[in-house]
Design a protein around this motif. Structure first.
Motif, PDB file in Angstrom:
ATOM      1  N   LEU A   1      40.281 122.619  69.199  1.00 50.14           N
ATOM      2  CA  LEU A   1      41.179 121.619  69.762  1.00 50.14           C
ATOM      3  C   LEU A   1      40.577 120.978  71.017  1.00 50.14           C
ATOM      4  O   LEU A   1      40.726 119.767  71.231  1.00 50.14           O
ATOM      5  CB  LEU A   1      42.531 122.240  70.075  1.00 50.14           C
ATOM      6  N   VAL A   2      39.880 121.744  71.825  1.00 47.68           N
ATOM      7  CA  VAL A   2      39.205 121.178  73.005  1.00 47.68           C
ATOM      8  C   VAL A   2      38.113 120.204  72.572  1.00 47.68           C
ATOM      9  O   VAL A   2      37.971 119.118  73.148  1.00 47.68           O
ATOM     10  CB  VAL A   2      38.623 122.310  73.889  1.00 47.68           C
ATOM     11  N   LEU A   3      37.351 120.561  71.546  1.00 43.88           N
ATOM     12  CA  LEU A   3      36.321 119.653  71.037  1.00 43.88           C
ATOM     13  C   LEU A   3      36.931 118.382  70.445  1.00 43.88           C
ATOM     14  O   LEU A   3      36.385 117.288  70.599  1.00 43.88           O
ATOM     15  CB  LEU A   3      35.459 120.368  70.000  1.00 43.88           C
ATOM     16  N   VAL A   4      38.064 118.538  69.799  1.00 43.41           N
ATOM     17  CA  VAL A   4      38.747 117.381  69.208  1.00 43.41           C
ATOM     18  C   VAL A   4      39.245 116.443  70.302  1.00 43.41           C
ATOM     19  O   VAL A   4      39.137 115.219  70.179  1.00 43.41           O
ATOM     20  CB  VAL A   4      39.907 117.860  68.302  1.00 43.41           C
ATOM     21  N   VAL A   5      39.778 116.999  71.383  1.00 41.16           N
ATOM     22  CA  VAL A   5      40.250 116.159  72.486  1.00 41.16           C
ATOM     23  C   VAL A   5      39.075 115.411  73.117  1.00 41.16           C
ATOM     24  O   VAL A   5      39.196 114.223  73.449  1.00 41.16           O
ATOM     25  CB  VAL A   5      41.008 117.009  73.528  1.00 41.16           C
ATOM     26  N   CYS A   6      37.931 116.065  73.254  1.00 46.38           N
ATOM     27  CA  CYS A   6      36.742 115.380  73.786  1.00 46.38           C
ATOM     28  C   CYS A   6      36.300 114.243  72.868  1.00 46.38           C
ATOM     29  O   CYS A   6      35.985 113.138  73.337  1.00 46.38           O
ATOM     30  CB  CYS A   6      35.599 116.370  73.983  1.00 46.38           C
ATOM     31  N   ALA A   7      36.292 114.487  71.574  1.00 41.74           N
ATOM     32  CA  ALA A   7      35.932 113.427  70.624  1.00 41.74           C
ATOM     33  C   ALA A   7      36.953 112.296  70.663  1.00 41.74           C
ATOM     34  O   ALA A   7      36.586 111.116  70.573  1.00 41.74           O
ATOM     35  CB  ALA A   7      35.835 113.997  69.212  1.00 41.74           C
ATOM     36  N   ALA A   8      38.222 112.634  70.824  1.00 48.01           N
ATOM     37  CA  ALA A   8      39.262 111.611  70.900  1.00 48.01           C
ATOM     38  C   ALA A   8      39.107 110.767  72.162  1.00 48.01           C
ATOM     39  O   ALA A   8      39.286 109.541  72.132  1.00 48.01           O
ATOM     40  CB  ALA A   8      40.638 112.253  70.866  1.00 48.01           C
ATOM     41  N   LEU A   9      38.750 111.402  73.279  1.00 47.93           N
ATOM     42  CA  LEU A   9      38.544 110.656  74.517  1.00 47.93           C
ATOM     43  C   LEU A   9      37.371 109.686  74.400  1.00 47.93           C
ATOM     44  O   LEU A   9      37.478 108.511  74.775  1.00 47.93           O
ATOM     45  CB  LEU A   9      38.315 111.628  75.683  1.00 47.93           C
ATOM     46  N   VAL A  10      36.262 110.166  73.870  1.00 49.68           N
ATOM     47  CA  VAL A  10      35.079 109.304  73.729  1.00 49.68           C
ATOM     48  C   VAL A  10      35.354 108.185  72.732  1.00 49.68           C
ATOM     49  O   VAL A  10      35.023 107.015  72.980  1.00 49.68           O
ATOM     50  CB  VAL A  10      33.849 110.143  73.303  1.00 49.68           C
ATOM     51  N   GLY A  11      35.971 108.517  71.611  1.00 48.76           N
ATOM     52  CA  GLY A  11      36.279 107.506  70.609  1.00 48.76           C
ATOM     53  C   GLY A  11      37.249 106.462  71.117  1.00 48.76           C
ATOM     54  O   GLY A  11      37.089 105.265  70.857  1.00 48.76           O
ATOM     55  N   THR A  12      38.256 106.891  71.869  1.00 48.18           N
ATOM     56  CA  THR A  12      39.223 105.948  72.421  1.00 48.18           C
ATOM     57  C   THR A  12      38.562 105.018  73.419  1.00 48.18           C
ATOM     58  O   THR A  12      38.790 103.802  73.399  1.00 48.18           O
ATOM     59  CB  THR A  12      40.381 106.703  73.095  1.00 48.18           C
ATOM     60  N   PHE A  13      37.726 105.565  74.288  1.00 49.83           N
ATOM     61  CA  PHE A  13      37.052 104.719  75.279  1.00 49.83           C
ATOM     62  C   PHE A  13      36.118 103.706  74.608  1.00 49.83           C
ATOM     63  O   PHE A  13      36.122 102.525  74.942  1.00 49.83           O
ATOM     64  CB  PHE A  13      36.270 105.579  76.273  1.00 49.83           C
ATOM     65  N   LYS A  14      35.337 104.171  73.631  1.00 47.52           N
ATOM     66  CA  LYS A  14      34.423 103.260  72.939  1.00 47.52           C
ATOM     67  C   LYS A  14      35.173 102.188  72.154  1.00 47.52           C
ATOM     68  O   LYS A  14      34.767 101.027  72.136  1.00 47.52           O
ATOM     69  CB  LYS A  14      33.507 104.045  72.001  1.00 47.52           C
ATOM     70  N   LEU A  15      36.269 102.577  71.512  1.00 45.35           N
ATOM     71  CA  LEU A  15      37.039 101.617  70.736  1.00 45.35           C
ATOM     72  C   LEU A  15      37.700 100.578  71.642  1.00 45.35           C
ATOM     73  O   LEU A  15      37.684  99.386  71.341  1.00 45.35           O
ATOM     74  CB  LEU A  15      38.098 102.328  69.900  1.00 45.35           C
ATOM     75  N   CYS A  16      38.267 101.032  72.746  1.00 46.37           N
ATOM     76  CA  CYS A  16      38.892 100.092  73.679  1.00 46.37           C
ATOM     77  C   CYS A  16      37.863  99.141  74.280  1.00 46.37           C
ATOM     78  O   CYS A  16      38.149  97.962  74.488  1.00 46.37           O
ATOM     79  CB  CYS A  16      39.619 100.849  74.783  1.00 46.37           C
ATOM     80  N   THR A  17      36.676  99.636  74.543  1.00 50.58           N
ATOM     81  CA  THR A  17      35.619  98.782  75.075  1.00 50.58           C
ATOM     82  C   THR A  17      35.163  97.776  74.020  1.00 50.58           C
ATOM     83  O   THR A  17      35.015  96.586  74.306  1.00 50.58           O
ATOM     84  CB  THR A  17      34.418  99.639  75.532  1.00 50.58           C
ATOM     85  N   GLY A  18      34.974  98.223  72.798  1.00 54.24           N
ATOM     86  CA  GLY A  18      34.518  97.337  71.730  1.00 54.24           C
ATOM     87  C   GLY A  18      35.536  96.288  71.342  1.00 54.24           C
ATOM     88  O   GLY A  18      35.178  95.178  70.941  1.00 54.24           O
ATOM     89  N   MET A  19      36.817  96.617  71.463  1.00 52.54           N
ATOM     90  CA  MET A  19      37.857  95.667  71.098  1.00 52.54           C
ATOM     91  C   MET A  19      38.285  94.794  72.270  1.00 52.54           C
ATOM     92  O   MET A  19      39.119  93.902  72.109  1.00 52.54           O
ATOM     93  CB  MET A  19      39.060  96.398  70.503  1.00 52.54           C
ATOM     94  N   GLY A  20      37.750  95.051  73.455  1.00 50.86           N
ATOM     95  CA  GLY A  20      38.016  94.201  74.606  1.00 50.86           C
ATOM     96  C   GLY A  20      39.342  94.458  75.294  1.00 50.86           C
ATOM     97  O   GLY A  20      39.927  93.535  75.855  1.00 50.86           O
ATOM     98  N   PHE A  21      39.823  95.692  75.277  1.00 49.92           N
ATOM     99  CA  PHE A  21      41.060  96.013  75.977  1.00 49.92           C
ATOM    100  C   PHE A  21      40.825  95.947  77.483  1.00 49.92           C
ATOM    101  O   PHE A  21      39.713  96.155  77.961  1.00 49.92           O
ATOM    102  CB  PHE A  21      41.547  97.419  75.617  1.00 49.92           C
ATOM    103  N   SER A  22      41.883  95.703  78.234  1.00 49.35           N
ATOM    104  CA  SER A  22      41.766  95.649  79.691  1.00 49.35           C
ATOM    105  C   SER A  22      41.558  97.061  80.243  1.00 49.35           C
ATOM    106  O   SER A  22      41.827  98.057  79.568  1.00 49.35           O
ATOM    107  CB  SER A  22      43.016  95.031  80.297  1.00 49.35           C
ATOM    108  N   MET A  23      41.117  97.126  81.488  1.00 47.25           N
ATOM    109  CA  MET A  23      40.858  98.428  82.100  1.00 47.25           C
ATOM    110  C   MET A  23      42.149  99.227  82.255  1.00 47.25           C
ATOM    111  O   MET A  23      42.151 100.453  82.083  1.00 47.25           O
ATOM    112  CB  MET A  23      40.183  98.248  83.460  1.00 47.25           C
TER     113      MET A  23
END
Length: 126
Positions: free
Chosen positions: A59-81
């Motif tokens: 579950l800790v590894l999954v949360v880390c993957a979710a954090l990285v994936g969310t940040f990369k996706l928000c950056t790629g889709m152009g979400f605000s800070m």
């Protein structure tokens, strides 16, 4: 009378030319991370009774993957800070994080399909 070459190959527009959208490759790779995080959440919950501490580590590894994936996706889709920060904070709330991941996955799927990608169960491919 028009002069046509009988040996000329037929002319047809077979497919639309691919237009590379800014950040679309980042969205594709981030979506894979998010999908793996969603599957990892379900696996960790299912294995929690059997494996105990190993499921907590998963579950800790999954949360880390979710954090990285969310940040990369928000950056790629152009979400605000501000929306990036809110979504990253929501990743630490157990059930809400799963719902946020599902919504982000749906948005990424729509964006990738609009860009000409084929999106399957484990992510996008050209």
């Amino acid at each position: 009378m028009t002069m046509q070459n009988p040996y000329q190959a037929p002319q047809a527009a077979v497919a639309e030319p691919f237009v590379a959208e800014a950040g679309i490759e980042q969205v594709a790779s981030a979506q894979k991370l998010i999908i793996y995080a969603i599957l990892g959440y379900f696996a960790a919950v299912a294995l929690q009774g059997v494996l105990g501490l190993f499921a907590a580590l998963l579950l800790v590894l999954v949360v880390c993957a979710a954090l990285v994936g969310t940040f990369k996706l928000c950056t790629g889709m152009g979400f605000s800070m501000a929306s990036r920060v809110i979504l990253l904070v929501l990743m630490f709330v157990p059930l809400v994080s799963l719902i946020v991941l599902l919504v982000l996955n749906a948005k990424a799927t729509a964006r990738l399909r609009a860009a000409g990608y084929h999106v399957g169960l484990l992510g996008a491919r050209r």
